[in-house]
Design a protein around this motif. Structure first.
Motif, PDB file in Angstrom:
ATOM      1  N   HIS A 753       0.831  -1.210   0.000  1.00 52.09           N
ATOM      2  CA  HIS A 753       0.000   0.000   0.000  1.00 52.09           C
ATOM      3  C   HIS A 753       0.860   1.252   0.000  1.00 52.09           C
ATOM      4  CE1 HIS A 753      -2.876   3.015   1.647  1.00 52.09           C
ATOM      5  NE2 HIS A 753      -3.714   2.372   0.836  1.00 52.09           N
ATOM      6  N   TYR A 756       2.296   1.554  -3.432  1.00 53.11           N
ATOM      7  CA  TYR A 756       1.257   2.000  -4.364  1.00 53.11           C
ATOM      8  C   TYR A 756       0.986   3.490  -4.203  1.00 53.11           C
ATOM      9  CZ  TYR A 756      -3.337   2.412  -6.501  1.00 53.11           C
ATOM     10  OH  TYR A 756      -4.395   2.819  -7.272  1.00 53.11           O
ATOM     11  N   LYS A 757       0.942   3.963  -2.944  1.00 49.85           N
ATOM     12  CA  LYS A 757       0.733   5.387  -2.709  1.00 49.85           C
ATOM     13  C   LYS A 757       1.866   6.228  -3.297  1.00 49.85           C
ATOM     14  CE  LYS A 757      -3.076   6.030  -0.212  1.00 49.85           C
ATOM     15  NZ  LYS A 757      -4.096   7.062  -0.517  1.00 49.85           N
ATOM     16  N   GLU A 775      -7.002   6.711  -7.888  1.00 50.42           N
ATOM     17  CA  GLU A 775      -6.117   5.918  -7.023  1.00 50.42           C
ATOM     18  C   GLU A 775      -6.898   4.829  -6.294  1.00 50.42           C
ATOM     19  OE1 GLU A 775      -2.771   7.248  -3.830  1.00 50.42           O
ATOM     20  OE2 GLU A 775      -4.863   7.573  -3.264  1.00 50.42           O
ATOM     21  N   ARG A 776      -8.045   5.185  -5.757  1.00 55.41           N
ATOM     22  CA  ARG A 776      -8.847   4.192  -5.048  1.00 55.41           C
ATOM     23  C   ARG A 776      -9.353   3.114  -5.993  1.00 55.41           C
ATOM     24  NH1 ARG A 776     -10.999   8.848  -2.847  1.00 55.41           N
ATOM     25  NH2 ARG A 776     -12.938   8.568  -4.047  1.00 55.41           N
ATOM     26  N   TRP A 779      -6.567   0.714  -6.938  1.00 56.14           N
ATOM     27  CA  TRP A 779      -6.211  -0.124  -5.779  1.00 56.14           C
ATOM     28  C   TRP A 779      -7.241  -1.221  -5.562  1.00 56.14           C
ATOM     29  CZ3 TRP A 779      -2.433  -1.593  -2.870  1.00 56.14           C
ATOM     30  CH2 TRP A 779      -2.670  -2.181  -1.616  1.00 56.14           C
ATOM     31  N   GLU A 780      -8.499  -0.870  -5.662  1.00 56.01           N
ATOM     32  CA  GLU A 780      -9.551  -1.883  -5.512  1.00 56.01           C
ATOM     33  C   GLU A 780      -9.498  -2.900  -6.637  1.00 56.01           C
ATOM     34  OE1 GLU A 780     -12.809   0.742  -5.503  1.00 56.01           O
ATOM     35  OE2 GLU A 780     -12.312   1.621  -3.546  1.00 56.01           O
ATOM     36  N   LEU A 782      -6.793  -3.835  -8.182  1.00 57.56           N
ATOM     37  CA  LEU A 782      -5.651  -4.714  -7.900  1.00 57.56           C
ATOM     38  C   LEU A 782      -6.013  -5.754  -6.849  1.00 57.56           C
ATOM     39  CD1 LEU A 782      -2.735  -2.111  -7.877  1.00 57.56           C
ATOM     40  CD2 LEU A 782      -3.202  -3.846  -9.606  1.00 57.56           C
ATOM     41  N   LEU A 783      -6.731  -5.336  -5.836  1.00 56.84           N
ATOM     42  CA  LEU A 783      -7.149  -6.306  -4.819  1.00 56.84           C
ATOM     43  C   LEU A 783      -8.065  -7.369  -5.410  1.00 56.84           C
ATOM     44  CD1 LEU A 783      -7.863  -3.958  -1.753  1.00 56.84           C
ATOM     45  CD2 LEU A 783      -5.924  -5.490  -2.068  1.00 56.84           C
ATOM     46  N   ALA A 807     -11.411  -5.402  -0.991  1.00 57.91           N
ATOM     47  CA  ALA A 807     -11.718  -4.504  -2.109  1.00 57.91           C
ATOM     48  C   ALA A 807     -13.141  -3.970  -2.019  1.00 57.91           C
ATOM     49  CB  ALA A 807     -11.502  -5.239  -3.418  1.00 57.91           C
ATOM     50  N   HIS A 810     -13.450  -1.511   0.913  1.00 55.23           N
ATOM     51  CA  HIS A 810     -12.783  -0.261   0.574  1.00 55.23           C
ATOM     52  C   HIS A 810     -13.641   0.578  -0.370  1.00 55.23           C
ATOM     53  CE1 HIS A 810      -9.717   2.421  -1.156  1.00 55.23           C
ATOM     54  NE2 HIS A 810      -9.021   2.194  -0.029  1.00 55.23           N
ATOM     55  N   SER A 811     -14.230  -0.078  -1.342  1.00 58.62           N
ATOM     56  CA  SER A 811     -15.065   0.652  -2.309  1.00 58.62           C
ATOM     57  C   SER A 811     -16.307   1.208  -1.650  1.00 58.62           C
ATOM     58  CB  SER A 811     -15.427  -0.278  -3.463  1.00 58.62           C
ATOM     59  OG  SER A 811     -16.300   0.363  -4.361  1.00 58.62           O
TER      60      SER A 811
END
Length: 982
Positions: A753, A756-757, A775-776, A779-780, A782-783, A807, A810-811
């Motif tokens: 993480h 990634y950031k 970005e979010r 990332w989701e 990728l998860l 994921a 997070h979403s």
């Protein structure tokens, strides 16, 4: 003087009275017992009812027939060879009222009446105060009469002082002669108290006459008075053999009080010591012959008091000191051994010897620690050693003497080196040689072993107190002294090495521990201070090796103690603090070679204990200690930048070793190193956790606020990969493997993480507005992709579900709730349907679809929450797209156009129709209810809000659209409900 004599005589009387009272109580108890038995025997038989007395109806019973005696018994009883058994007695008659005591009661015999009368309290009182005490009162009266006679002659001036004293002596002698006459007339008197009272009065009168001549009239000097009192004391002891214990008690009191009553202001200490020795010796001899324990104990107590008084009077000359020392020696050793025997003798001898040792120490201290006083103490020590050998139960006296000797040597003010050396050598020779001689004999034990160790350690400590000055020459000298002192317990170990009973006690362990302490002290004196951990660790390793060779596991425990102290000493002092800071990455300047030597030796010894020790629980601790100190060794020479990777690199190396060794043997070390790895990861983990917690309340998680790439790689990414490699190469149990997996996942996920950031590099609020949604979303994605790959290729269902759930959560939390573009400032793009809204809201649908494929059982169980989430996603996506058509990239503007407002109502109607169709298609009632709610909301909005702001054709069109929609929905519902009913 009169009062003192009266008290003495009263003491004699009370002593005898107490003994006779005990005898009287015993006799009374016996008389009472006999009386009760006589009364039981003489109890009247039960009164049978008279034939003329009618018994109560309640007590009447059917009479038994009388058994008929055999004919032979009635006719010729002499000719019957085997008489028949006697007939059973008739049943007892029912009780009747008791007759009057005077009627039918047999008289009590005279002996019984006398016994009962003598047992009454009144007769005991009369016996004591009418028959016994008057005799002693008479003796006291005679003594007082003699004293009063002398006093009367003094007051009236009838007789000269010489005549008065002579009359007193004659009166005392006459009383003693009368006691002798009473003894000769024993058959007439039949009471020994008469002669004892006369003899006691005579002795008291003689004491009074001599004291009067010396202190009142000064007719004789102190020496003559002292001799006279001593003669009276001897006479009292002689009379006690003839008349009993009261004379002995008077002799005890008078003999001990005579030196003080003689009246000399400057006593002759040697003569006084000689007199006390003779008097106490005579009393002790009398105590042994007559078995009067109290007499011997009282004599020893009085002698100890005189000894303490002579010591405290001040400095004594040579003759006085010698005489007092010999007196103390006789009181502490000789007289108790002479006077006492039996079970109580051991205790009395032990107490006497202890008191004598303390008095001898006081004599040495008050005498200025002169050689003569030390020689006297040495003589007492020899006597103690002889006494302990003569009576094994007194072996505990020897450590007492040794402790007092070492204490005296310790408080010796500014001792001369030669005298001190001779004294310490003498103490070591006496007590050490005696302990070594008895150590391995049958009577030897821990006392002797402790004595050997105490001699060595105590002598060294006392010498260091007086002569150590922290100079280099002193360091070398005291190191040699410590090595020489260690030879004493080492010689004791050598004596018992081949003995079969060596393992039966703790003697060998105590000697080994004492030798180890002395070797450590020698190292402390002779080596630099920073080598103390090395010395302690090597001594611990030597004890472990000795334990294996001696096959005595108790020696190992001492090794554990030394190793623990070595480990603790690594962190002590300024050097220890500086080296300890290196373990946490501090760049303090140190001496690397010496630091590496300290830590590496302790680590090697800890590893030796972990490998060879018998103490199983200790091996676990030793393995952890070995891992920590090995890490500390590396930390002393490796830059702090590489400590975390090197620590993590040790994990797969240890894991590889588990393929050859049992995993349980290396598990503590692996767990310790994993803990160190996690401690290194703690700072980036805590840093990341703090930012993550702030993100839960809406604060953007910026890359500039996270650990940099270097920290992430060194402390998180590389250690996570090495932990995973460890789990792959090692053989571990389920619990250990799960702990490793959790650590690897934690560090790896946070590292990914952070990395990634750093790729998006959002370091400001403006950057977050511009690229936060992208970005979010990535990332989701990728998860989700990782979850799909793990499920499809690795078949790890739980891991895949965990990634997909992460994921989805997070979403839903960040994109749908916290940072939804409808109310949060988030750029979504300007082109309709070709923006970030589609992938951002499509990803949750993909996550739910994957969950349904991977775990259909879970989707069935949580079907309603899943359907609700899909409805919310559709609603938010539709309204976000509608908002984008009118506003562009940023959807949370404050203005709302009229067309967009009408579009919301139309969109609600359209979504309601869609929800209804989907609910009909899949047969789900929740979608239909959601459709109704949307339709009702749209109707309410059209009638209450939209219609009020429209005019003309727009108002008509809106109502037409709403009407047709309501009709269509109603038609669809009617068909659906009808099909449900069918």
């Amino acid at each position: 003087m009169l009062v003192m004599l009266v008290l003495v005589v009263l003491g004699v009387v009370l002593f005898d009275t107490r003994t006779r009272m005990k005898r009287l109580e015993t006799r009374l108890a016996l008389i009472e017992m006999d009386t009760s038995l006589v009364r039981a025997d003489l109890a009247p038989p039960p009164v049978r009812p008279s034939p003329f007395t009618r018994a109560p109806a309640k007590a009447q019973a059917t009479p038994r027939p009388e058994p008929v005696a055999p004919v032979a018994t009635l006719v010729e009883p002499a000719k019957v060879s085997r008489p028949e058994p006697a007939a059973p007695p008739p049943p007892p008659a029912p009780p009747i009222a008791a007759p009057e005591p005077a009627i039918g009661t047999p008289p009590v015999p005279a002996p019984v009446r006398q016994a009962a009368a003598s047992s009454r309290p009144g007769s005991a009182f009369e016996d004591l105060f009418g028959r016994r005490l008057p005799i002693w009162a008479g003796g006291i009266t005679l003594a007082v009469a003699g004293i009063l006679l002398v006093k009367y002659s003094i007051d009236t001036g009838l007789l000269s002082p010489v005549v008065r004293v002579m009359l007193g002596l004659l009166f005392g002698g006459s009383l003693i002669a009368a006691a002798e006459g009473a003894l000769r007339q024993e058959e007439r008197l039949r009471d020994p108290r008469v002669r004892q009272a006369l003899a006691g009065a005579g002795i008291a009168t003689l004491y009074a006459a001599i004291l009067t001549a010396a202190n009142l009239y000064h007719l004789i000097g102190p020496t003559t008075a002292f001799a006279g009192l001593a003669a009276v004391t001897g006479l009292a002891m002689a009379l006690s053999l003839r008349f009993g214990a009261p004379s002995a008690l008077l002799g005890l009191v008078g003999g001990l009080a005579a030196p003080a009553l003689a009246g000399s202001s400057e006593p002759n200490v040697p003569l006084l010591s000689c007199y006390l020795a003779l008097a106490i010796g005579g009393l002790c001899t009398l105590s042994r012959t007559q078995r009067w324990l109290w007499l011997g104990v009282g004599a020893l107590v009085g002698g100890a008091g005189w000894g303490s008084l002579l010591i405290l009077t001040g400095a004594l000359d040579v003759a006085s000191a010698l005489s007092v020392g010999l007196l103390i020696l006789a009181l502490g050793i000789g007289f108790p051994l002479l006077a006492f025997s039996g079970s109580r003798a051991t205790l009395i001898r032990a107490v006497s010897a202890t008191v004598a040792a303390a008095q001898m120490a006081a004599l040495v201290a008050t005498g200025g620690f002169a050689p003569l006083h030390w020689a006297l103490f040495g003589l007492l020590s020899i006597a103690l050693l002889w006494l302990s050998g003569h009576e094994p139960s007194l072996r505990r006296l020897v450590p007492v003497g040794l402790g007092i000797a070492l204490l005296l040597a310790g408080v010796w003010p500014s001792p001369p080196l030669l005298s001190f050396t001779l004294v310490i050598t003498g103490i070591a020779a006496l007590y050490g040689s005696a302990a070594l001689r008895r150590l391995w004999r049958p009577a030897g034990g821990l006392i002797e072993a402790g004595q050997v160790v105490a001699v060595a350690l105590g002598g060294l400590a006392v010498a260091a107190i007086h002569f150590y000055r922290a100079a280099p020459a002193d360091d070398i000298r005291f190191a040699l002294i410590a090595l020489l002192a260690a030879a004493l317990p080492l010689s004791g170990m050598a004596q018992g090495w081949r003995r079969a009973d060596r393992k039966h006690g703790a003697r060998f362990v105590m000697l080994a521990t004492g030798a180890a302490v002395l070797l450590t002290v020698a190292g402390a004196f002779g080596l630099p201070g920073w080598l103390a951990p090395v010395t302690l660790a090597l001594v611990g390793a030597a004890l472990l090796t000795l334990s294996e060779q001696a096959q005595d596991y108790r020696v190992e425990y001492s090794g554990w103690v030394f190793t623990f102290v070595a480990l603790t000493s690594l962190f002590m002092g300024d050097r220890g603090m500086e080296e300890s800071l290196r373990l946490i990455g501090d760049a303090t300047a140190i001496a690397p070679l010496s630091a590496m030597l300290r830590w590496s030796v302790v680590a090697a010894v800890a590893a030796l204990f972990a490998w060879r020790a018998r103490f199983a629980e200790g091996r676990v601790v030793a393995q952890a200690a070995a891992a920590i100190t090995a890490y500390g060794t590396v930390a002393q020479v490796v830059p702090a930048l590489w400590l975390a990777p090197i620590t993590a690199l040790s994990l797969p190396l240890l894991a590889q070793a588990t393929r050859r060794l049992s995993p349980q043997r290396l598990l503590p070390a692996i767990a310790t190193m994993l803990l160190v790895v996690l401690l290194w990861a703690a700072w980036p983990l805590l840093h990341w956790t703090g930012q993550a917690m702030l993100s839960l309340v809406g604060q953007p998680m910026l890359a500039s606020n996270l650990p940099d790439m270097s920290d992430m790689l060194r402390r998180l990414a590389l250690p996570a990969a090495l932990v995973a490699l460890t789990l792959w190469r090692g053989r571990f149990g389920m619990i250990a493997r799960r702990a490793g997996v959790a650590a690897a996942i934690l560090m790896g996920a946070v590292a990914m993480h952070i990395g990634y950031k750093q790729l998006f590099a959002i370091d400001s609020h403006a950057g977050f507005i511009h690229a936060g949604l992208a970005e979010r979303t990535v990332w989701e994605a990728l998860l989700l992709g990782a979850g799909f790959v793990i499920w499809h290729f690795a078949q790890h269902r739980m891991v895949a579900l965990g990634l997909i759930a992460a994921a989805l959560a997070h979403s839903l939390f960040y994109s749908l709730f916290l940072h939804n573009p409808l109310w949060a400032t988030q750029a979504v793009g300007t082109l309709p349907l070709i923006t970030l809204l589609l992938p951002a809201f499509a990803l949750p649908f993909v996550a739910l679809s994957l969950t349904r494929r991977i775990a259909p059982d879970l989707t069935v169980r949580f079907d309603r929450p899943i359907q609700g989430a899909q409805m919310l996603l559709i609603l938010f996506f539709a309204y976000n797209v509608l908002r984008q058509l009118f506003e562009g990239s940023l959807l949370n503007g404050p203005h709302l156009a009229m067309g967009e407002d009408i579009g919301r109502s139309v969109l609600a109607i359209g979504l309601a129709i869609g929800f209804l169709l989907r609910g009909i298609r899949i047969g789900n009632r929740d979608w239909r209810i959601a459709s109704l709610l949307l339709m009702l909301s749209a109707v309410a909005k059209v009638f209450l809000l939209d219609a009020a702001g429209l005019t003309g054709l727009l108002r008509i069109a809106s109502f037409l659209a709403l009407g047709f929609s309501l009709i269509g929905i109603g038609w669809l519902y009617s068909r659906q409900l009808k099909s449900d009913a069918d």
